[in-house]
Design a protein around this motif. Structure first.
Motif, PDB file in Angstrom:
ATOM      1  N   GLN A  36       0.834  -1.203   0.000  1.00 38.66           N
ATOM      2  CA  GLN A  36       0.000   0.000   0.000  1.00 38.66           C
ATOM      3  C   GLN A  36       0.877   1.265   0.000  1.00 38.66           C
ATOM      4  OE1 GLN A  36      -3.124  -0.557   2.813  1.00 38.66           O
ATOM      5  NE2 GLN A  36      -3.980   1.461   2.468  1.00 38.66           N
ATOM      6  N   GLU A  38       3.993   1.457  -1.083  1.00 41.24           N
ATOM      7  CA  GLU A  38       4.661   1.534  -2.392  1.00 41.24           C
ATOM      8  C   GLU A  38       3.721   2.114  -3.441  1.00 41.24           C
ATOM      9  OE1 GLU A  38       7.743  -2.238  -1.846  1.00 41.24           O
ATOM     10  OE2 GLU A  38       5.899  -2.494  -2.976  1.00 41.24           O
ATOM     11  N   ASP A  39       2.467   1.724  -3.356  1.00 44.37           N
ATOM     12  CA  ASP A  39       1.460   2.231  -4.283  1.00 44.37           C
ATOM     13  C   ASP A  39       1.279   3.742  -4.108  1.00 44.37           C
ATOM     14  OD1 ASP A  39      -0.095   1.416  -6.332  1.00 44.37           O
ATOM     15  OD2 ASP A  39      -1.875   1.030  -5.129  1.00 44.37           O
ATOM     16  N   LYS A  43       2.345   7.037  -6.619  1.00 45.16           N
ATOM     17  CA  LYS A  43       1.440   8.138  -7.007  1.00 45.16           C
ATOM     18  C   LYS A  43       2.002   9.500  -6.610  1.00 45.16           C
ATOM     19  CE  LYS A  43      -2.634   5.235  -6.714  1.00 45.16           C
ATOM     20  NZ  LYS A  43      -3.613   4.682  -5.771  1.00 45.16           N
TER      21      LYS A  43
ATOM     22  N   TYR B  30      -2.936  -8.002  -0.926  1.00 40.64           N
ATOM     23  CA  TYR B  30      -3.067  -6.653  -1.487  1.00 40.64           C
ATOM     24  C   TYR B  30      -3.500  -6.710  -2.953  1.00 40.64           C
ATOM     25  CZ  TYR B  30      -2.110  -1.754  -2.383  1.00 40.64           C
ATOM     26  OH  TYR B  30      -2.239  -0.431  -2.728  1.00 40.64           O
ATOM     27  N   GLN B  34      -6.647  -4.778  -4.659  1.00 37.89           N
ATOM     28  CA  GLN B  34      -6.428  -3.888  -5.803  1.00 37.89           C
ATOM     29  C   GLN B  34      -7.272  -4.312  -6.998  1.00 37.89           C
ATOM     30  OE1 GLN B  34      -5.241  -1.326  -4.054  1.00 37.89           O
ATOM     31  NE2 GLN B  34      -4.380  -0.761  -6.021  1.00 37.89           N
TER      32      GLN B  34
END
Lengths: 178, 124
Positions: A36, A38-39, A43, B30, B34
């Motif tokens: 999460q 890293e995501d 962004k 995850y 997603q």
């Protein structure tokens, strides 16, 4: 996608430990939250901001709810009620010598009270009887204080080998599936 | 709308996860959240608090098995359907498709609800 550094992963692990995550669950949640983060960083967020978002999502309440659900399902072992952090805080503080046990505090209080009373009475001209009482009581109280001190020291030594295992949650609220 | 989504999802979360796992050989936590988020354009977001109890339950029921692997210095748990899990997923998806068809037939939007009420429209 840039993977997190070991230090950043450690921050996540520490956060999960702080909110009371059981060790059996920690690796999986670290990976989930790391993905999460890293995501979020992909962004454009900084690690600190992404971590702040994680702290808002993975709160002690949400982790506790997850663990309670898993304990009810039998997927996680139930640990004892006495290990709940709210229950043990005082015990731990006493064990580590951060606070005095109640009976130690009472002894010290009694000792100081006798001294103060003696001083007050002596100031009113009653020095001889007060001195007599104080001379009888003080050695006794000093001995008791020494004994209490010895007990405190031995408790502190024992605390080094006392297990303080993972945090536990009992008394689960009503089940909520989603 | 959010509360309605949550209400409907309660009964369908298992089918959703089984359906996603049926499409790929294996997925990690995850990745599943997603996939759900992307396919619903962010309208349905699963949290770890709702996903992991389900995954653990599926594992207990023997529908899913996991394998751990070290990825980028972290231990990642992948979930994959077992043979029974694959059969269950197929059956669940068929049941769900049938159910939505029934609901579509049952829930025809009445004409008086298809347009939002105006101030001139008579009160019911």
């Amino acid at each position: 996608m840039t993977p997190l550094t070991p230090q950043q992963t450690y921050c996540l692990r520490q956060h999960l430990r702080q909110v009371g995550t059981q060790e059996l669950l920690i690796d999986e949640l670290v990976d989930y939250l790391a993905c999460q983060v890293e995501d979020s960083m992909r962004k454009g967020l900084s690690f600190e901001k992404a971590l702040a978002l994680i702290r808002m999502e993975a709160t002690s309440l949400s982790v506790r709810h997850l663990q309670q659900t898993l304990v009810r399902q039998g997927a996680l072992p139930q640990t004892g009620f006495w290990r709940h952090p709210a229950r043990c805080t005082k015990r731990k503080k006493v064990a580590f010598g951060l606070i005095q046990p109640v009976h130690h505090a009472l002894l010290i209080g009694a000792f100081l009270s006798v001294l103060l009373t003696g001083w007050l009475l002596a100031s009113r001209g009653l020095a001889i009887p007060v001195g007599l009482v104080a001379s009888l009581l003080c050695p006794l109280l000093i001995l008791l204080s020494f004994q209490a001190f010895a007990v405190a020291i031995s408790e502190r030594i024992c605390s080094a080998i006392r297990p303080f295992g993972p945090i536990l949650l009992v008394d689960p609220p009503a089940e909520k599936e989603y | 709308m959010e509360s309605s989504n949550t209400e409907y999802l309660r009964g369908t979360l298992k089918t959703i996860v089984l359906g996603l796992l049926a499409e790929k050989e294996r997925m990690y936590g995850y990745e599943i959240t997603q996939a759900v988020k992307e396919r619903t354009s962010g309208e349905i977001v699963l949290t770890f608090g709702s996903l992991y109890p389900l995954l653990y339950k599926l594992e207990q029921e023997g529908l899913v098995q996991n394998e751990s692997e070290e990825v980028e210095g972290r231990l990642r748990k992948y979930y994959a359907l077992t043979l029974i899990g694959r059969q269950t997923a197929r059956q669940k998806l068929l049941d769900f498709t049938h159910f939505t068809q029934l609901m579509n037939r049952l829930m025809q939007l009445p004409l008086n609800l298809s347009t939002p009420p105006t101030p001139d429209s008579p009160a019911l």
